[in-house]
Design a protein around this motif. Structure first.
Motif, PDB file in Angstrom:
ATOM      1  N   ILE A 135      58.555  -0.606 -18.203  1.00 48.53           N
ATOM      2  CA  ILE A 135      57.142  -0.972 -18.168  1.00 48.53           C
ATOM      3  C   ILE A 135      56.386   0.136 -17.447  1.00 48.53           C
ATOM      4  CG2 ILE A 135      55.481  -2.638 -17.268  1.00 48.53           C
ATOM      5  CD1 ILE A 135      57.679  -4.776 -17.852  1.00 48.53           C
ATOM      6  N   ILE A 136      56.936   0.641 -16.367  1.00 51.66           N
ATOM      7  CA  ILE A 136      56.458   1.878 -15.752  1.00 51.66           C
ATOM      8  C   ILE A 136      57.363   2.979 -16.291  1.00 51.66           C
ATOM      9  CG2 ILE A 136      56.192   3.204 -13.622  1.00 51.66           C
ATOM     10  CD1 ILE A 136      55.767   0.554 -12.147  1.00 51.66           C
ATOM     11  N   THR A 137      56.769   3.919 -17.019  1.00 53.03           N
ATOM     12  CA  THR A 137      57.583   4.960 -17.658  1.00 53.03           C
ATOM     13  C   THR A 137      57.547   6.291 -16.924  1.00 53.03           C
ATOM     14  OG1 THR A 137      55.769   5.530 -19.133  1.00 53.03           O
ATOM     15  CG2 THR A 137      57.389   3.924 -19.946  1.00 53.03           C
ATOM     16  N   GLU A 138      56.467   6.578 -16.191  1.00 52.59           N
ATOM     17  CA  GLU A 138      56.397   7.821 -15.437  1.00 52.59           C
ATOM     18  C   GLU A 138      55.205   7.787 -14.496  1.00 52.59           C
ATOM     19  OE1 GLU A 138      55.196  11.420 -17.747  1.00 52.59           O
ATOM     20  OE2 GLU A 138      55.105  10.002 -19.406  1.00 52.59           O
ATOM     21  N   TYR A 139      55.178   8.726 -13.581  1.00 52.66           N
ATOM     22  CA  TYR A 139      54.069   8.911 -12.658  1.00 52.66           C
ATOM     23  C   TYR A 139      53.544  10.327 -12.873  1.00 52.66           C
ATOM     24  CZ  TYR A 139      56.114   4.840 -10.382  1.00 52.66           C
ATOM     25  OH  TYR A 139      56.608   3.599 -10.126  1.00 52.66           O
ATOM     26  N   VAL A 140      52.221  10.466 -12.980  1.00 55.56           N
ATOM     27  CA  VAL A 140      51.647  11.774 -13.268  1.00 55.56           C
ATOM     28  C   VAL A 140      50.389  12.003 -12.437  1.00 55.56           C
ATOM     29  CG1 VAL A 140      52.502  11.783 -15.648  1.00 55.56           C
ATOM     30  CG2 VAL A 140      50.210  10.936 -15.175  1.00 55.56           C
ATOM     31  N   ALA A 141      50.000  13.256 -12.331  1.00 53.14           N
ATOM     32  CA  ALA A 141      48.694  13.624 -11.793  1.00 53.14           C
ATOM     33  C   ALA A 141      47.797  13.931 -12.988  1.00 53.14           C
ATOM     34  CB  ALA A 141      48.811  14.846 -10.893  1.00 53.14           C
ATOM     35  N   LEU A 142      46.642  13.335 -13.048  1.00 52.25           N
ATOM     36  CA  LEU A 142      45.695  13.612 -14.123  1.00 52.25           C
ATOM     37  C   LEU A 142      44.826  14.789 -13.703  1.00 52.25           C
ATOM     38  CD1 LEU A 142      44.672   9.954 -15.030  1.00 52.25           C
ATOM     39  CD2 LEU A 142      46.388  11.407 -16.138  1.00 52.25           C
ATOM     40  N   VAL A 143      44.841  15.840 -14.518  1.00 46.69           N
ATOM     41  CA  VAL A 143      44.146  17.082 -14.200  1.00 46.69           C
ATOM     42  C   VAL A 143      42.892  17.174 -15.069  1.00 46.69           C
ATOM     43  CG1 VAL A 143      44.333  19.603 -14.224  1.00 46.69           C
ATOM     44  CG2 VAL A 143      46.320  18.190 -13.604  1.00 46.69           C
ATOM     45  N   ASP A 144      41.772  17.522 -14.461  1.00 47.07           N
ATOM     46  CA  ASP A 144      40.540  17.730 -15.203  1.00 47.07           C
ATOM     47  C   ASP A 144      40.688  18.980 -16.064  1.00 47.07           C
ATOM     48  OD1 ASP A 144      37.507  17.113 -15.498  1.00 47.07           O
ATOM     49  OD2 ASP A 144      37.639  19.274 -15.071  1.00 47.07           O
ATOM     50  N   ARG A 145      40.689  18.805 -17.381  1.00 48.87           N
ATOM     51  CA  ARG A 145      40.968  19.915 -18.294  1.00 48.87           C
ATOM     52  C   ARG A 145      39.963  21.046 -18.171  1.00 48.87           C
ATOM     53  NH1 ARG A 145      37.489  19.815 -22.363  1.00 48.87           N
ATOM     54  NH2 ARG A 145      36.439  17.844 -22.710  1.00 48.87           N
ATOM     55  N   GLU A 146      38.684  20.723 -17.989  1.00 50.62           N
ATOM     56  CA  GLU A 146      37.676  21.780 -17.889  1.00 50.62           C
ATOM     57  C   GLU A 146      37.854  22.600 -16.625  1.00 50.62           C
ATOM     58  OE1 GLU A 146      34.205  19.333 -18.448  1.00 50.62           O
ATOM     59  OE2 GLU A 146      34.009  20.014 -20.526  1.00 50.62           O
ATOM     60  N   SER A 147      38.306  21.964 -15.555  1.00 52.58           N
ATOM     61  CA  SER A 147      38.516  22.688 -14.288  1.00 52.58           C
ATOM     62  C   SER A 147      39.617  23.731 -14.388  1.00 52.58           C
ATOM     63  CB  SER A 147      38.855  21.708 -13.159  1.00 52.58           C
ATOM     64  OG  SER A 147      37.774  20.861 -12.923  1.00 52.58           O
ATOM     65  N   VAL A 148      40.528  23.555 -15.345  1.00 58.24           N
ATOM     66  CA  VAL A 148      41.625  24.517 -15.508  1.00 58.24           C
ATOM     67  C   VAL A 148      41.454  25.359 -16.778  1.00 58.24           C
ATOM     68  CG1 VAL A 148      43.262  23.208 -14.110  1.00 58.24           C
ATOM     69  CG2 VAL A 148      43.135  22.761 -16.568  1.00 58.24           C
ATOM     70  N   GLY A 149      40.226  25.368 -17.325  1.00 57.47           N
ATOM     71  CA  GLY A 149      39.911  26.313 -18.389  1.00 57.47           C
ATOM     72  C   GLY A 149      39.983  25.814 -19.815  1.00 57.47           C
ATOM     73  N   TYR A 150      40.234  24.538 -20.031  1.00 53.79           N
ATOM     74  CA  TYR A 150      40.256  24.006 -21.398  1.00 53.79           C
ATOM     75  C   TYR A 150      38.913  23.363 -21.697  1.00 53.79           C
ATOM     76  CZ  TYR A 150      45.270  24.827 -21.485  1.00 53.79           C
ATOM     77  OH  TYR A 150      46.503  25.420 -21.457  1.00 53.79           O
ATOM     78  N   ASP A 151      37.970  24.174 -22.153  1.00 54.39           N
ATOM     79  CA  ASP A 151      36.607  23.704 -22.378  1.00 54.39           C
ATOM     80  C   ASP A 151      36.449  22.889 -23.656  1.00 54.39           C
ATOM     81  OD1 ASP A 151      35.663  24.864 -20.038  1.00 54.39           O
ATOM     82  OD2 ASP A 151      35.342  26.788 -21.024  1.00 54.39           O
ATOM     83  N   LEU A 152      37.334  23.084 -24.619  1.00 55.13           N
ATOM     84  CA  LEU A 152      37.217  22.370 -25.890  1.00 55.13           C
ATOM     85  C   LEU A 152      38.269  21.273 -25.997  1.00 55.13           C
ATOM     86  CD1 LEU A 152      36.679  25.325 -28.381  1.00 55.13           C
ATOM     87  CD2 LEU A 152      34.961  23.870 -27.318  1.00 55.13           C
ATOM     88  N   LEU A 153      37.804  20.104 -26.400  1.00 51.46           N
ATOM     89  CA  LEU A 153      38.680  18.981 -26.727  1.00 51.46           C
ATOM     90  C   LEU A 153      38.420  18.655 -28.191  1.00 51.46           C
ATOM     91  CD1 LEU A 153      40.607  16.680 -25.835  1.00 51.46           C
ATOM     92  CD2 LEU A 153      38.560  15.351 -25.262  1.00 51.46           C
ATOM     93  N   CYS A 154      39.480  18.533 -28.969  1.00 50.31           N
ATOM     94  CA  CYS A 154      39.331  18.341 -30.413  1.00 50.31           C
ATOM     95  C   CYS A 154      40.312  17.295 -30.917  1.00 50.31           C
ATOM     96  CB  CYS A 154      39.617  19.640 -31.163  1.00 50.31           C
ATOM     97  SG  CYS A 154      38.682  21.034 -30.569  1.00 50.31           S
ATOM     98  N   PHE A 155      39.961  16.732 -32.047  1.00 48.46           N
ATOM     99  CA  PHE A 155      40.894  15.898 -32.788  1.00 48.46           C
ATOM    100  C   PHE A 155      41.190  16.629 -34.090  1.00 48.46           C
ATOM    101  CE2 PHE A 155      39.116  12.973 -29.801  1.00 48.46           C
ATOM    102  CZ  PHE A 155      40.239  12.269 -29.395  1.00 48.46           C
ATOM    103  N   VAL A 156      42.456  16.826 -34.353  1.00 40.81           N
ATOM    104  CA  VAL A 156      42.891  17.549 -35.539  1.00 40.81           C
ATOM    105  C   VAL A 156      43.658  16.569 -36.418  1.00 40.81           C
ATOM    106  CG1 VAL A 156      44.271  19.466 -36.422  1.00 40.81           C
ATOM    107  CG2 VAL A 156      43.020  19.717 -34.258  1.00 40.81           C
ATOM    108  N   TYR A 157      43.280  16.542 -37.681  1.00 43.13           N
ATOM    109  CA  TYR A 157      43.917  15.677 -38.669  1.00 43.13           C
ATOM    110  C   TYR A 157      44.756  16.548 -39.592  1.00 43.13           C
ATOM    111  CZ  TYR A 157      40.263  12.562 -37.034  1.00 43.13           C
ATOM    112  OH  TYR A 157      39.438  11.807 -36.236  1.00 43.13           O
ATOM    113  N   LEU A 158      45.984  16.116 -39.854  1.00 42.38           N
ATOM    114  CA  LEU A 158      46.880  16.877 -40.716  1.00 42.38           C
ATOM    115  C   LEU A 158      47.420  15.995 -41.827  1.00 42.38           C
ATOM    116  CD1 LEU A 158      49.099  18.599 -37.976  1.00 42.38           C
ATOM    117  CD2 LEU A 158      47.065  19.537 -39.072  1.00 42.38           C
TER     118      LEU A 158
END
Length: 160
Positions: A55-78
């Protein structure tokens, strides 16, 4: 829908523990115990049981993507040209090796797959689509949508 919490004897205290951990995965056992009105050893035992039951599968730190240089978020359909087990397995393995793919789901509808991807720039997105995603095993069609505003993004599940 299978609800392991309801079907296997988990109770409201387990739900309370899960809700607190979703808000703050770094909370100490002592603080968590105070919030749910249990002793720290009882909380520890319940958390271990939740982990054993996946039920608990992992523990993570959520990182703000823009703060680390990922300015674009996209959805890609294949769309894939073949749908047998071997081709799906090859596709899955290839996707797992692309770090910019945050999430990937097989779906019904006009496209076989939807991916949530990040890129640092338009040029990086172009390279990702043309050099990586278009070349994945069996890919025959690609459509990309850029996110212009994140209205809601959460990892918290409603446990009620």
């Amino acid at each position: 829908m299978k609800n392991l919490l309801n079907d296997t004897g988990f109770d409201e205290l387990d739900r309370a523990i899960l809700e607190e951990l979703q808000r703050n995965g770094r909370i100490s056992n002592a603080d968590l115990a105070r919030k749910v009105f249990l002793s720290p050893p009882a909380v520890h035992n319940r958390i271990k049981r939740l982990e054993r039951n996946n039920i608990i599968t992992e523990y993570v730190a959520l990182v703000d993507r823009e703060s680390v240089g990922y300015d674009l978020l996209c959805f890609v359909y294949l769309s894939l040209d073949k749908h047998d087990a071997e081709h799906w397995q090859n596709f899955r393995e290839a996707v797992a090796a692309v770090p910019q793919v945050l999430e990937c789901y097989q779906q019904t509808g006009d496209f076989d797959v939807i991916m949530k991807v990040v890129a640092s720039s338009r040029e990086a997105l172009n390279r990702l689509i043309h050099d990586e995603l278009s070349g994945l095993p069996g890919v025959c069609r690609v459509k990309t949508n850029l996110v212009i505003d994140e209205i809601k993004a959460t990892t918290t599940l409603n446990l009620k």
